[in-house]
Design a protein around this motif. Structure first.
Motif, PDB file in Angstrom:
ATOM      1  N   SER A   1       0.837  -1.185   0.000  1.00  0.00           N
ATOM      2  CA  SER A   1       0.000   0.000   0.000  1.00  0.00           C
ATOM      3  C   SER A   1       0.872   1.236   0.000  1.00  0.00           C
ATOM      4  O   SER A   1       1.774   1.352   0.822  1.00  0.00           O
ATOM      5  CB  SER A   1      -0.914   0.008   1.208  1.00  0.00           C
TER       6      SER A   1
ATOM      7  N   GLN B   1      -2.567   4.607   4.719  1.00  0.00           N
ATOM      8  CA  GLN B   1      -2.446   3.640   3.633  1.00  0.00           C
ATOM      9  C   GLN B   1      -3.831   3.088   3.332  1.00  0.00           C
ATOM     10  O   GLN B   1      -4.816   3.573   3.855  1.00  0.00           O
ATOM     11  CB  GLN B   1      -1.518   2.500   4.052  1.00  0.00           C
ATOM     12  N   SER B   2      -3.865   2.039   2.542  1.00  0.00           N
ATOM     13  CA  SER B   2      -5.176   1.551   2.134  1.00  0.00           C
ATOM     14  C   SER B   2      -5.965   0.971   3.289  1.00  0.00           C
ATOM     15  O   SER B   2      -7.191   0.948   3.236  1.00  0.00           O
ATOM     16  CB  SER B   2      -5.035   0.511   1.032  1.00  0.00           C
TER      17      SER B   2
ATOM     18  N   GLU C   1      -5.737  -4.206   1.232  1.00  0.00           N
ATOM     19  CA  GLU C   1      -4.364  -3.896   0.822  1.00  0.00           C
ATOM     20  C   GLU C   1      -4.088  -4.522  -0.546  1.00  0.00           C
ATOM     21  O   GLU C   1      -4.393  -5.690  -0.775  1.00  0.00           O
ATOM     22  CB  GLU C   1      -3.403  -4.385   1.902  1.00  0.00           C
ATOM     23  N   TYR C   2      -3.496  -3.731  -1.415  1.00  0.00           N
ATOM     24  CA  TYR C   2      -3.427  -4.108  -2.827  1.00  0.00           C
ATOM     25  C   TYR C   2      -2.434  -5.239  -3.084  1.00  0.00           C
ATOM     26  O   TYR C   2      -1.317  -5.207  -2.602  1.00  0.00           O
ATOM     27  CB  TYR C   2      -2.982  -2.913  -3.671  1.00  0.00           C
TER      28      TYR C   2
END
Lengths: 278, 478, 296
Positions: free
Chosen positions: B185, B310-311, B395-396
């Motif tokens: 992220s 962050q995400s 979270e990516y």
């Protein structure tokens, strides 16, 4: 007349102090339970709500969904019970031996017991953990029970209680031909009941609330975790799930509080009597 | 009397000696040797196929194509962080075991705070996770101790790496790649939309430079009403620096370098770092920044107007913010007059790496565990599993085509625009400087310097000089 | 015990073996071995990867400890805690006990309520109090401000952090001491007090001359146990402040944990542990002497 009035005023003031003390003592618990019942987006807001605006059971449901509550509860119960019984039994025997029997190395043992009370647990943690691993006990109930099966505090309390027990009964029983084991169980145990009760209950509370050691030892074995360890699952780093944490805390504290309330009279009285003797 | 004292002393002496000896000789020679052998082996095998099996069935499980007749192997896996990820982890373990009946995964919840702190004790007792979820700079500590197995030894490694975003992965100086990225992220700024509107700030134009941010902070701070501009993360641990200051440094510096190429000294005591420290110094001195250690970001409870996040902030907002909470996102601010470089923020990346079993000889058994771990890693990195983890955590995945990928797209849709927007704003993120094994160690003086500045103990330049001295001491003593 | 006059060598009770052996086994395995290994580890470099002592370094750790300002800060913090928590909780316990001693309505109930914090365990309590003491959205400051008092930075101010933790722990322990002292008070025969009253003594003199000396054994017991627990304080600072800010609430035990588990310097951590153990012993001995003198 004046004296009575003055007394009354003092009494009222003191009573108010008592009530204030009770409120201060109870407030954090109230906060814990009320937060556990608030919906997520009302928990951490400011200004905080003293009385929840909405009640929800979602956090408790969440905890039940994500944690095997019955199993965790059972773990806590088993560990606490066995630790306590083992501890009381061993400590009692050692205390008896230290006070009423004679054997070589007695003085050394006495000093050792005292000395180990003063050792900080963190010092022993790593070697203890590695020892448990070597004995292949990791993740078992034994790992959580055994290190606490010896407790200098219990021995200390029991020693100070037994020291003041009169020797006559023991002498009489010895003359009658009874062995020390028999004396211990038939005579000493009943006579030290209050102190034993203190030891048992204190160790029970302590064991139920123990956190660092059970956490380390149940790694790789989640199903063995006790309730205190399971609370940690909800204490995540920067997005703390307050609702779930408070619900888990409530569930962990509840059994203890119930046990305590039921046994309150006995416990408090036994603490008191043994405390004085110390 | 004297006799018993002598006896006591003798006993204590004996016990002390046995303690010393017990500490010295317990099979440790072997493990040190095999750890060294691993390092030697792997150094000579960098990037090439090899037959690393010593004894046993003769099959090289590392390079074998088909492992269906591999003898049963057990590996351990820890799931972390949140109850949802724990639940997903349990499902993944089960699914994987169905796919590979000859691999048994013993899954469990990671104990509290084991990033690289108590981990050694667990490694010692062989209860740690074979597949370790780590952070790139933490890897290096394990590399230094010969604990990680190079992933480039696996034949399909290149294939897997090609799926990942290269900016988020690294190769160590010895030519090996010890870990592979999993989720990431980037760090961006979040702003409370309503508060912006209250101070008549255009939400479409969040502050981009330091003076714009100062302006914003000054207008929005109102301590009497318990409102601050930002609540930086105030803990003592080294890793907090990565989130509090590193994004700002990267933005100001246009690059992530904090250590010299040769790894012998630090180069972070430069103008750009100083500007970042001065930025925070001003925020604290003026009272715009909230100074306490928090468990849930006051941004979410509506008490700060902005946050660095962050995400996972998106998920937090969804879970814990008030119903009518509105926010906008923006890039990390840069000092006045600085052009944004090629990279302008820090991308946190979670990696997978394989921790070798301590005390096991090089040979077939070790290889089987490694291969089984690699299979599990590939499983976890598959599109499907990445999508599931993304859905649960926000979270990516580190996949190169994360935005176009068909399997991942539904999850993006589920999260809404913000998820895509965050990725856009943070698209120029980078991982940390990897010039020394001791990256983690040198971040500690940096974080301590931050705290010193925050609490007014030292000025920005003074604190930075102090951090430089401490960090150099660390680098030069190892 | 059967003693034969004239025999120089004393017999010992062989049955003692049954009583003492299990304890000795447990002791050796789970207390003596770890402690001695830890102590030995403080004199050598302890490599955690191979779990072995790689080099004998003698007193290096202790010398380093002596020069370590962070360690001395931890010592200071532990002493602040010692000086604040123990008197507050013991005196508070005595005060509440003496009030309850007046036979109030619902005395048992009050006693039960005060004891509740003791029973609940420090982890849960620390989590809750950490939240209550937040400046931003904590209830305590909210209530203070509601009555017009200024809010206090309980945990984020380096000057206040240790004090706050001490007060929270005092809150937790007051109930315990209340219970102990209440029973102690009730053990004091009314005759003494009545006789003194007849002689014309007022409340304060009664307390000082009669109650206090009779309470001395209890007080001594409480102080000794409290001392031992005080220097092992770990859970509360760990959870509430992580030892911050700037190490202002790091106790010696927390410092030990940090050195051992976060900086992986187990041998240094062991040295700290040894010093803490010795410190506790020294203070206990001093307290013993001080209070024994008082009785006489």
């Amino acid at each position: 007349m004046k004296k009575n009035k003055k007394q009354k005023v003092i009494d009222i003031v003191l009573f108010v102090i008592l009530i204030a003390g009770a409120v201060v003592a109870m407030f954090p618990f109230y906060w814990m339970v009320s937060s556990a019942l608030k919906p997520s987006n009302e928990i951490a807001k400011y200004p905080p709500d003293l009385i929840p605006k909405h009640i929800t059971l979602e956090h408790f449901q969440y905890v039940f969904r994500t944690m095997d509550v019955p199993r965790t509860f059972l773990n806590s119960v088993i560990v606490s019970f066995v630790t306590v019984i083992l501890n009381a039994w061993l400590s009692g025997m050692v205390a008896y031996a230290l006070t009423k029997l004679r054997f070589p190395g007695q003085k050394i043992l006495n000093k050792v017991v005292m000395a180990f009370m003063m050792v900080p647990f963190q010092l022993m943690v790593v070697p203890l953990f590695l020892m448990i691993t070597k004995l292949k006990l990791l993740g078992t109930y034994s790992a959580m029970i055994l290190p606490s099966a010896v407790s200098s505090f219990s021995i200390f309390l029991l020693v100070s209680c037994m020291v003041s027990l009169p020797d006559d009964y023991i002498q009489a029983a010895l003359i009658d031909g009874s062995g020390h084991l028999g004396i211990y169980f038939k005579i000493i145990v009943p006579m030290t009941k209050p102190t034993l009760t203190t030891v048992i209950l204190t160790n029970f509370f302590w064991s139920w609330n123990n956190y660092l050691w059970p956490m380390m030892v149940t790694v790789q074995n989640d199903h063995m975790a006790t309730m205190q360890v399971a609370i940690d699952r909800y204490r995540t780093l920067n997005d703390m799930k307050w609702g779930a944490t408070m619900a888990a805390c409530t569930l962990t504290a509840l059994p203890i509080v119930i046990v305590y309330l039921i046994l309150q009279k006995q416990f408090v009285e036994s603490v008191a009597t043994s405390g004085i003797k110390g | 009397m004297r006799k018993s004292r002598r006896l006591t002393a003798l006993c204590m002496g004996m016990i002390l000696c046995s303690g010393l000896l017990g500490g010295c000789g317990t099979g440790s020679e072997e493990t040190k040797e095999s750890a060294e052998k691993v390092q030697a082996d792997t150094k000579s095998q960098a990037g090439t196929e090899s037959d690393s099996s010593g004894t046993g069935t003769g099959t090289d499980w590392i390079t074998a194509e088909d492992i269906s007749n591999m003898p049963e192997t057990t590996i351990r896996y820890w799931y972390y962080e949140t109850p949802e990820r724990i639940e997903l982890g349990q499902q993944q373990v089960e699914e994987f075991m169905n796919l590979h009946p000859n691999i048994k995964v013993s899954g469990s919840v990671a104990p509290d705070n084991t990033d690289n702190e108590m981990l050694m004790t667990y490694i010692q007792s062989r209860t740690n996770s074979n597949i370790h979820q780590s952070l790139n700079i933490e890897d290096l500590w394990y590399v230094n101790n010969g604990l990680l197995y190079p992933l480039n030894n696996f034949p399909d490694f290149e294939e897997q790496m090609a799926r990942m975003d290269p900016d988020l992965n690294y190769t160590w100086v010895d030519g090996n790649t010890y870990s592979i990225s999993w989720y990431t992220s980037p760090n961006v700024m979040f702003y409370n939309k309503k508060m912006m509107e209250e101070i008549k700030w255009d939400p479409a134009n969040p502050p981009r430079t330091y003076s714009e941010y100062y302006d914003f902070a000054q207008k929005v701070t109102d301590p009497d009403n318990k409102r601050w501009a930002i609540a930086p993360w105030m803990g003592e641990e080294w890793w907090r620096w990565q989130f509090t200051m590193y994004p700002f440094y990267i933005a100001a510096n246009g690059g992530n370098q904090t250590v010299a190429e040769d790894g012998a000294s630090v180069i972070f005591n430069n103008e750009n770092m100083r500007k970042v420290y001065e930025f925070y110094e001003k925020l604290f001195d003026e009272g715009w920044a909230y100074k306490e250690l928090w468990d849930i970001d006051p941004f979410i409870t509506g008490q700060t107007a902005s946050a660095r996040g962050q995400s996972d902030m998106l998920a937090s907002i969804k879970n814990s913010a008030a119903e009518d909470f509105e926010f906008v996102m923006g890039p990390i601010p840069v000092p006045d007059g600085t052009e944004r470089g090629e990279v302008d923020t820090y991308g946190f990346v979670r990696n997978f790496c394989i921790i070798d079993e301590l005390g096991v000889e090089e040979g077939e058994e070790r290889d089987r565990v490694r291969r089984a771990s690699w299979e599990f890693i590939k499983f976890l990195l598959s599109d499907e599993q990445c999508a599931k983890d993304f859905a649960v955590s926000g979270e990516y995945p580190c996949l190169k085509d994360v935005q176009e990928n068909e399997t991942i797209r539904p999850v993006f849709e589920q999260f809404g625009e913000s998820a895509v927007e965050l990725l856009e704003i943070g698209k120029n993120s980078t991982i940390s400087d990897m010039n020394t094994l001791h990256e983690c160690d040198i971040m500690l003086p940096l974080q301590t310097a931050f705290l010193k500045v925050a609490y007014g103990e030292m000025g920005a330049q003074e604190a930075l000089d102090w951090a430089e001295a401490e960090a150099n001491k660390i680098l030069q003593s190892k | 015990m059967k003693k034969r006059p004239g025999r120089k060598k004393e017999k010992w009770d062989k049955e003692a073996i049954i009583f003492v052996l299990p304890y000795i086994i447990f002791c050796l395995l789970f207390m003596i071995y770890p402690v001695f290994m830890a102590i030995a580890g403080s004199f050598a470099k302890w490599d955690l990867v191979t779990n072995s002592f790689t080099k004998f370094i003698g007193l290096d750790n202790y010398i380093r400890l002596f020069q370590d300002s962070a360690f001395w800060l931890a010592v200071r913090n532990s002493f602040i805690y010692f000086a604040v928590q123990i008197p507050t909780s013991i005196l508070g316990g005595m005060a509440f006990a003496s009030i309850l001693n007046r036979n109030f309505f619902g005395r048992d109930l009050f006693r039960g309520i005060y004891f509740l914090p003791v029973v609940t365990g420090s982890v849960i309590i620390s989590i809750i109090w950490k939240w209550l003491l937040q400046s931003s959205n904590g209830m305590i400051n909210y209530l203070l401000e509601a009555v017009g008092l200024p809010g206090v930075t309980w945990l984020a101010d380096p000057k206040m952090s240790m004090l706050s933790i001490s007060l929270v722990k005092a809150w937790m322990d007051i109930g315990y001491y209340t219970v102990i002292f209440l029973a102690a008070y009730q053990g004091i025969s009314r005759d003494y007090i009545d006789a003194a009253r007849i002689d014309g003594a007022n409340g304060f003199q009664i307390f000082r001359r009669i109650k206090l000396p009779l309470l001395n054994p209890t007080i001594m017991f409480c102080i000794m146990m409290a001392t031992i627990w005080a220097f092992q304080l770990f859970n509360e600072p760990y959870i509430m402040t992580e030892g911050g800010p700037m190490g202002s609430s790091t106790t010696m035990s927390l410092y030990l944990y940090r050195q051992g588990f976060i900086f992986h310097d187990m041998s240094y951590a062991s040295a700290i542990g040894v010093v803490v153990g010795l410190l506790i012993m020294m203070i206990s001995v001093l307290e013993n002497k001080f209070f024994k003198r008082d009785i006489e």
